[in-house]
Write a protein that holds these residues in place. Structure first.
Motif, PDB file in Angstrom:
ATOM      1  N   MET A   1      27.415  30.490  33.354  1.00 41.83           N
ATOM      2  CA  MET A   1      26.005  30.472  33.037  1.00 41.83           C
ATOM      3  C   MET A   1      25.705  29.229  32.180  1.00 41.83           C
ATOM      4  O   MET A   1      26.535  28.803  31.402  1.00 41.83           O
ATOM      5  CB  MET A   1      25.611  31.725  32.261  1.00 41.83           C
ATOM      6  N   VAL A   2      24.506  28.721  32.338  1.00 35.64           N
ATOM      7  CA  VAL A   2      24.070  27.549  31.594  1.00 35.64           C
ATOM      8  C   VAL A   2      22.746  27.857  30.900  1.00 35.64           C
ATOM      9  O   VAL A   2      21.831  28.408  31.522  1.00 35.64           O
ATOM     10  CB  VAL A   2      23.910  26.321  32.529  1.00 35.64           C
ATOM     11  N   LYS A   3      22.665  27.518  29.625  1.00 34.73           N
ATOM     12  CA  LYS A   3      21.419  27.645  28.863  1.00 34.73           C
ATOM     13  C   LYS A   3      20.740  26.282  28.835  1.00 34.73           C
ATOM     14  O   LYS A   3      21.392  25.247  28.711  1.00 34.73           O
ATOM     15  CB  LYS A   3      21.691  28.095  27.433  1.00 34.73           C
ATOM     16  N   HIS A   4      19.411  26.317  28.939  1.00 34.28           N
ATOM     17  CA  HIS A   4      18.575  25.119  28.902  1.00 34.28           C
ATOM     18  C   HIS A   4      17.498  25.404  27.856  1.00 34.28           C
ATOM     19  O   HIS A   4      16.623  26.243  28.073  1.00 34.28           O
ATOM     20  CB  HIS A   4      17.970  24.896  30.287  1.00 34.28           C
ATOM     21  N   ILE A   5      17.620  24.740  26.701  1.00 30.26           N
ATOM     22  CA  ILE A   5      16.719  24.968  25.582  1.00 30.26           C
ATOM     23  C   ILE A   5      15.900  23.697  25.357  1.00 30.26           C
ATOM     24  O   ILE A   5      16.459  22.602  25.269  1.00 30.26           O
ATOM     25  CB  ILE A   5      17.494  25.294  24.283  1.00 30.26           C
ATOM     26  N   ILE A   6      14.586  23.858  25.286  1.00 27.07           N
ATOM     27  CA  ILE A   6      13.697  22.732  25.028  1.00 27.07           C
ATOM     28  C   ILE A   6      12.831  23.067  23.817  1.00 27.07           C
ATOM     29  O   ILE A   6      12.329  24.186  23.695  1.00 27.07           O
ATOM     30  CB  ILE A   6      12.754  22.462  26.232  1.00 27.07           C
ATOM     31  N   LEU A   7      12.637  22.091  22.957  1.00 23.45           N
ATOM     32  CA  LEU A   7      11.667  22.176  21.866  1.00 23.45           C
ATOM     33  C   LEU A   7      10.646  21.077  22.074  1.00 23.45           C
ATOM     34  O   LEU A   7      11.014  19.930  22.352  1.00 23.45           O
ATOM     35  CB  LEU A   7      12.343  21.985  20.508  1.00 23.45           C
ATOM     36  N   TRP A   8       9.368  21.439  21.975  1.00 23.43           N
ATOM     37  CA  TRP A   8       8.292  20.460  22.098  1.00 23.43           C
ATOM     38  C   TRP A   8       7.470  20.418  20.826  1.00 23.43           C
ATOM     39  O   TRP A   8       7.189  21.453  20.217  1.00 23.43           O
ATOM     40  CB  TRP A   8       7.334  20.814  23.227  1.00 23.43           C
ATOM     41  N   LYS A   9       7.037  19.241  20.493  1.00 21.73           N
ATOM     42  CA  LYS A   9       6.000  19.020  19.490  1.00 21.73           C
ATOM     43  C   LYS A   9       4.768  18.618  20.285  1.00 21.73           C
ATOM     44  O   LYS A   9       4.804  17.696  21.104  1.00 21.73           O
ATOM     45  CB  LYS A   9       6.427  17.894  18.535  1.00 21.73           C
ATOM     46  N   VAL A  55       6.531  24.650  20.411  1.00 21.73           N
ATOM     47  CA  VAL A  55       6.828  25.487  21.566  1.00 21.73           C
ATOM     48  C   VAL A  55       8.319  25.366  21.874  1.00 21.73           C
ATOM     49  O   VAL A  55       8.899  24.277  21.773  1.00 21.73           O
ATOM     50  CB  VAL A  55       6.017  25.041  22.808  1.00 21.73           C
ATOM     51  N   MET A  56       8.932  26.493  22.257  1.00 26.37           N
ATOM     52  CA  MET A  56      10.336  26.503  22.645  1.00 26.37           C
ATOM     53  C   MET A  56      10.499  27.163  24.009  1.00 26.37           C
ATOM     54  O   MET A  56       9.898  28.209  24.271  1.00 26.37           O
ATOM     55  CB  MET A  56      11.180  27.280  21.642  1.00 26.37           C
ATOM     56  N   LEU A  57      11.303  26.552  24.844  1.00 25.99           N
ATOM     57  CA  LEU A  57      11.703  27.125  26.125  1.00 25.99           C
ATOM     58  C   LEU A  57      13.166  27.524  26.024  1.00 25.99           C
ATOM     59  O   LEU A  57      14.009  26.716  25.619  1.00 25.99           O
ATOM     60  CB  LEU A  57      11.531  26.100  27.250  1.00 25.99           C
ATOM     61  N   ASP A  58      13.477  28.750  26.395  1.00 24.12           N
ATOM     62  CA  ASP A  58      14.851  29.259  26.444  1.00 24.12           C
ATOM     63  C   ASP A  58      15.055  29.784  27.853  1.00 24.12           C
ATOM     64  O   ASP A  58      14.452  30.791  28.235  1.00 24.12           O
ATOM     65  CB  ASP A  58      15.027  30.365  25.407  1.00 24.12           C
ATOM     66  N   SER A  59      15.863  29.082  28.644  1.00 27.09           N
ATOM     67  CA  SER A  59      16.072  29.495  30.031  1.00 27.09           C
ATOM     68  C   SER A  59      17.562  29.543  30.345  1.00 27.09           C
ATOM     69  O   SER A  59      18.372  28.882  29.700  1.00 27.09           O
ATOM     70  CB  SER A  59      15.342  28.546  30.996  1.00 27.09           C
ATOM     71  N   THR A  88       2.207  17.291  25.287  1.00 26.56           N
ATOM     72  CA  THR A  88       3.347  17.147  24.381  1.00 26.56           C
ATOM     73  C   THR A  88       3.599  15.686  24.019  1.00 26.56           C
ATOM     74  O   THR A  88       3.369  14.785  24.811  1.00 26.56           O
ATOM     75  CB  THR A  88       4.621  17.749  25.000  1.00 26.56           C
ATOM     76  N   GLN A  89       4.099  15.502  22.798  1.00 27.14           N
ATOM     77  CA  GLN A  89       4.436  14.152  22.350  1.00 27.14           C
ATOM     78  C   GLN A  89       5.934  13.974  22.118  1.00 27.14           C
ATOM     79  O   GLN A  89       6.439  12.856  22.197  1.00 27.14           O
ATOM     80  CB  GLN A  89       3.652  13.782  21.092  1.00 27.14           C
ATOM     81  N   VAL A  90       6.648  15.059  21.826  1.00 27.59           N
ATOM     82  CA  VAL A  90       8.089  14.987  21.584  1.00 27.59           C
ATOM     83  C   VAL A  90       8.767  16.117  22.339  1.00 27.59           C
ATOM     84  O   VAL A  90       8.283  17.255  22.341  1.00 27.59           O
ATOM     85  CB  VAL A  90       8.417  15.110  20.065  1.00 27.59           C
ATOM     86  N   ARG A  91       9.888  15.793  22.982  1.00 28.81           N
ATOM     87  CA  ARG A  91      10.679  16.789  23.715  1.00 28.81           C
ATOM     88  C   ARG A  91      12.140  16.615  23.317  1.00 28.81           C
ATOM     89  O   ARG A  91      12.675  15.517  23.397  1.00 28.81           O
ATOM     90  CB  ARG A  91      10.536  16.579  25.215  1.00 28.81           C
ATOM     91  N   LEU A  92      12.758  17.703  22.912  1.00 28.13           N
ATOM     92  CA  LEU A  92      14.193  17.730  22.626  1.00 28.13           C
ATOM     93  C   LEU A  92      14.834  18.757  23.543  1.00 28.13           C
ATOM     94  O   LEU A  92      14.253  19.821  23.787  1.00 28.13           O
ATOM     95  CB  LEU A  92      14.461  18.102  21.170  1.00 28.13           C
ATOM     96  N   CYS A  93      16.016  18.446  24.027  1.00 22.12           N
ATOM     97  CA  CYS A  93      16.695  19.329  24.980  1.00 22.12           C
ATOM     98  C   CYS A  93      18.131  19.543  24.561  1.00 22.12           C
ATOM     99  O   CYS A  93      18.801  18.595  24.118  1.00 22.12           O
ATOM    100  CB  CYS A  93      16.639  18.685  26.369  1.00 22.12           C
ATOM    101  N   LEU A  94      18.625  20.768  24.756  1.00 21.95           N
ATOM    102  CA  LEU A  94      20.038  21.076  24.610  1.00 21.95           C
ATOM    103  C   LEU A  94      20.427  21.983  25.761  1.00 21.95           C
ATOM    104  O   LEU A  94      19.864  23.075  25.917  1.00 21.95           O
ATOM    105  CB  LEU A  94      20.331  21.775  23.270  1.00 21.95           C
TER     106      LEU A  94
END
Length: 98
Positions: A1-9, A55-59, A88-94
């Motif tokens: 399984m793979v997690k895809h986490i995004i945080l946006w400003k 905003v946070m995306l957890d998929s 959105t102006q900033v996107r971080l991904c893990l």
């Protein structure tokens, strides 16, 4: 399984917009069942005052190949282009394996 986490400003003019946040949440969570290999998706729009993201995306995906396919899937691209990127102006991904 793979997690895809995004945080946006969000862009300053949208940072307090509940409509924008609701549109991001509805658009992304609506992808469940449309994209092969996407097993779970949740968008959080209600952070505590100590947060510095809006905003946070957890998929979750069955594997890395499914995550890569999601990135270019037409349904995802449409949501990203219409509901997310304009606001959105900033996107971080893990991305990581579980």
């Amino acid at each position: 399984m793979v997690k895809h986490i995004i945080l946006w400003k969000l862009k300053d003019e949208y940072a307090t917009s509940t409509d924008v946040k609701a549109g991001i949440k509805a658009g992304l969570e609506g992808l469940l069942g449309q994209i092969p290999g996407l097993t779970a998706i949740h968008v959080q729009t209600q952070g505590l005052a100590s947060s510095n993201a809006d905003v946070m995306l957890d998929s979750t995906f069955v594997d890395e190949a499914a995550l890569k396919a999601y990135a270019t899937h037409p349904a995802h691209v449409a949501v990203a282009d219409n509901n997310v990127r304009p606001y959105t102006q900033v996107r971080l991904c893990l991305d990581y394996e579980i």
